[in-house]
Design a protein around this motif. Structure first.
Motif, short mmCIF file in Angstrom:
data_model
loop_
_atom_site.label_atom_id
_atom_site.label_comp_id
_atom_site.label_asym_id
_atom_site.label_seq_id
_atom_site.Cartn_x
_atom_site.Cartn_y
_atom_site.Cartn_z
N TRP A 112 -37.12 71.55 30.18
CA TRP A 112 -38.42 70.56 29.66
C TRP A 112 -38.90 69.51 30.85
CZ3 TRP A 112 -40.36 72.24 25.57
CH2 TRP A 112 -39.72 72.95 24.62
N LEU A 113 -37.90 69.17 31.63
CA LEU A 113 -38.57 68.24 32.69
C LEU A 113 -39.53 69.09 33.81
CD1 LEU A 113 -35.19 66.23 33.70
CD2 LEU A 113 -37.73 65.29 32.84
N THR A 114 -39.03 70.28 34.06
CA THR A 114 -39.83 71.26 34.93
C THR A 114 -41.00 71.95 34.40
OG1 THR A 114 -37.52 71.74 35.86
CG2 THR A 114 -39.53 73.23 36.14
N HIS A 115 -41.05 72.10 33.21
CA HIS A 115 -42.16 73.07 32.50
C HIS A 115 -43.08 72.32 31.57
CE1 HIS A 115 -40.44 76.45 34.63
NE2 HIS A 115 -39.28 76.28 33.92
N SER A 116 -42.78 71.20 31.09
CA SER A 116 -43.32 70.47 29.76
C SER A 116 -44.21 69.59 30.03
CB SER A 116 -42.50 70.46 28.58
OG SER A 116 -41.77 69.31 28.91
N HIS A 117 -44.11 68.78 31.36
CA HIS A 117 -44.91 67.67 31.45
C HIS A 117 -46.17 68.03 32.01
CE1 HIS A 117 -41.02 65.07 32.22
NE2 HIS A 117 -41.02 66.00 30.96
N ASP A 118 -47.32 67.30 31.38
CA ASP A 118 -48.57 67.28 31.73
C ASP A 118 -49.08 66.31 32.65
OD1 ASP A 118 -51.44 67.60 31.80
OD2 ASP A 118 -52.03 67.60 30.04
N PHE B 260 -46.56 69.36 27.29
CA PHE B 260 -46.95 70.78 26.64
C PHE B 260 -45.86 71.37 25.54
CE2 PHE B 260 -48.97 70.96 30.96
CZ PHE B 260 -50.37 71.02 30.61
N ASN B 261 -46.03 71.74 24.62
CA ASN B 261 -45.37 72.27 23.85
C ASN B 261 -44.98 73.89 23.33
OD1 ASN B 261 -46.83 69.73 21.80
ND2 ASN B 261 -44.87 69.37 22.72
N CYS B 262 -45.95 74.39 23.93
CA CYS B 262 -45.88 75.89 23.82
C CYS B 262 -45.32 76.43 25.08
CB CYS B 262 -47.29 76.45 23.19
SG CYS B 262 -47.74 75.68 21.76
N PHE C 40 -48.54 78.58 27.10
CA PHE C 40 -49.59 79.74 26.37
C PHE C 40 -50.55 78.95 25.46
CE2 PHE C 40 -45.81 79.70 23.56
CZ PHE C 40 -46.40 79.69 22.57
N ASP C 41 -50.52 77.91 25.39
CA ASP C 41 -51.45 77.03 24.63
C ASP C 41 -51.30 75.36 24.73
OD1 ASP C 41 -52.69 75.47 22.37
OD2 ASP C 41 -52.65 77.20 21.18
N ASP C 42 -52.29 75.05 25.30
CA ASP C 42 -52.21 73.32 25.71
C ASP C 42 -52.33 72.32 24.60
OD1 ASP C 42 -54.55 73.49 25.38
OD2 ASP C 42 -55.43 73.27 27.52
N THR C 43 -52.55 72.92 23.27
CA THR C 43 -52.56 71.92 22.16
C THR C 43 -51.21 71.03 22.07
OG1 THR C 43 -53.81 73.78 20.91
CG2 THR C 43 -52.83 71.72 19.59
N LYS C 44 -51.30 69.75 21.81
CA LYS C 44 -50.25 68.98 21.79
C LYS C 44 -49.92 68.37 20.25
CE LYS C 44 -50.75 67.52 26.48
NZ LYS C 44 -51.31 66.58 27.40
N TYR C 45 -48.74 68.70 19.75
CA TYR C 45 -48.14 68.40 18.42
C TYR C 45 -47.53 66.91 18.48
CZ TYR C 45 -49.65 73.17 17.77
OH TYR C 45 -50.52 74.09 17.88
N GLY D 192 -42.92 76.04 20.84
CA GLY D 192 -43.89 76.68 20.06
C GLY D 192 -44.77 75.59 18.95
N PRO D 193 -45.82 75.63 18.51
CA PRO D 193 -46.55 74.85 17.49
C PRO D 193 -45.81 74.60 16.28
CG PRO D 193 -47.76 76.83 17.61
CD PRO D 193 -46.35 77.14 18.48
N TYR D 194 -46.28 73.58 15.37
CA TYR D 194 -45.61 73.60 14.17
C TYR D 194 -45.68 74.84 13.25
CZ TYR D 194 -45.49 72.20 9.18
OH TYR D 194 -45.29 71.85 7.94
#
Length: 416
Positions: A30-36, A43-45, A53-58, A382-384
């Motif tokens: 998560w530290l490597t891949h999820s930070h915007d 990033f969640n997806c 693969f989707d930059d929507t944030k939940y 992934g998203p909700y």
């Protein structure tokens, strides 16, 4: 010659080492891949490799990730790292700026990458995870604004859970009578426990709220205590139709360890027994796929054996297995029963075989077909709509499991 005790200690010691490794690998993922780094937040997806693969944030997942980072930073020496704290603070500030509405203490459910709001959920869960994030941020930083935000949102959550949820925007229509959904008292109890467990004054202040949550969770135990139903009437009576027969074994098991934590807090033997025997052990028996495909917890079931409507019912998801790992370790710490340890081993072995990624990239896979295949959906985030696969269930599981195993091993070594 080995003894059952020696075998248990050896097995749990091996589990401890492996779960410690999984925790470190998961945090690194998560530290490597999820930070915007450009807009803030997370990033969640994410694919198996960590590609967005989707930059929507939940909102659920943003709040959970802040809470998880803070929890690790505060409770573990090896994660008391500046990068983790900075990420938690940045995530919290993104939540405050783009998800939180100060005019009514609501939180948006989804926002665009840059923070523009997309959707408002008609439930209290996004606000609950916002509150948990703010509570932990206050504990690690001492910044009073986080505590003030948590307090403001708590008042609304309590009102929606216990009094009236109509301002959330969900109309109560004549053909859909009011019901008691298991998720509501569970979420409220989780919020209360996280807020109060380290503060005797808050525990006393919210004693009645905790009792309310406990009673409403217990009302879902139906059919001579054989099943924990997702939805019952406000009076605790089974509903008619498929909705009334609907069970999520993983959710019931998670409710079980919430109740067990509450029972230990109150030193309530009767509640301990109910939590372990009926919510955890019996729900596990109801959901474990013993007849086919090497085990695993089935996602949904109809308690009368009729068709379960959701198409994902026979899938096996990561998070119920994470909750079962926590639940059986907590139960075994409470009551040294070899059956509980055997159940833990079943879930642990299955999870390590099917959910764990054996490659260089950390984190578990989220979704399996009934036969254990993950080929069709090898996601790590992934998203909700894809059941909230994110930085929460696995890391909470690894963190809590390692704490519980250490407590168990310490007790056994002292006794012997």
């Amino acid at each position: 010659m080995s003894t059952p005790l020696m075998d248990a200690v050896s097995f749990l010691g091996d589990c401890l080492d492996r779960l410690e490794s999984e925790l470190k690998r998961g945090v690194d993922f998560w530290l490597t891949h999820s930070h915007d780094e450009e807009h803030g937040g997370f990033f969640n997806c994410l694919t198996r490799e960590g590609i967005v693969f989707d930059d929507t944030k939940y909102g659920w997942l943003q709040g959970r990730q802040v809470w998880m980072y803070c929890k690790l930073y505060r409770e573990r020496e090896d994660f008391r790292r500046d990068d983790l704290l900075r990420a938690a603070i940045a995530g919290g500030e993104f939540l405050i700026k783009h998800f939180y509405r100060c005019e009514d203490h609501r939180c948006y459910f989804t926002v665009q990458r840059n923070g523009l709001p997309i959707y408002m959920q008609r439930k209290l869960f996004t606000e609950s995870f916002f509150l948990l994030a703010m509570t932990e941020l206050f504990r690690v930083t001492g910044e009073k604004k986080y505590q003030e935000l948590a307090d403001a949102v708590f008042g609304k959550i309590r009102y929606w859970a216990r009094e009236d949820d109509s301002e959330l925007g969900r109309p109560h229509l004549a053909g859909n009578p009011r019901a008691n959904e298991l998720a509501i008292p569970m979420m409220f109890l989780c919020v209360l426990q996280e807020m109060c467990l380290e503060d005797e004054n808050l525990l006393k202040k919210h004693k009645d709220d905790m009792k309310w949550c406990t009673q409403h969770i217990l009302s879902h135990l139906q059919r001579d205590k054989r099943f924990v139903l997702e939805t019952v009437s406000p009076e605790g009576i089974e509903l008619e139709g498929s909705r009334g027969r609907f069970m999520n074994p993983g959710h019931a098991i998670e409710a079980g360890w919430f109740l067990l934590r509450q029972a230990n807090l109150l030193d309530d033997d009767e509640l301990r027994k109910t939590a372990v025997d009926h919510f955890i052990v019996r729900s596990f028996a109801n959901g474990w796929d013993s007849a086919k495909y090497d085990g695993g917890l089935i996602y949904f079931l109809d308690i009368d054996g009729r068709p379960s409507i959701p198409l994902e019912s026979n899938m096996k998801l990561w998070w119920p297995h994470c909750e079962a790992i926590i639940a059986f370790l907590m139960a075994y710490r409470t009551r040294r029963d070899d059956v509980l340890l055997q159940h833990f081993k079943k879930v642990y072995d299955y999870s390590m075989k099917y959910f764990r990624d054996d490659g260089e990239v950390g984190e578990w896979f989220g979704y399996l077909a009934r036969n254990g295949s993950r080929d069709e959906n090898p996601l790590k985030g992934g998203p909700y709509k894809d059941f909230n696969l994110g930085c929460f269930h696995t890391l909470r599981c690894f963190h809590m499991a390692t704490q519980l195993i250490r407590e168990i091993l310490k007790t056994e070594l002292v006794k012997n």
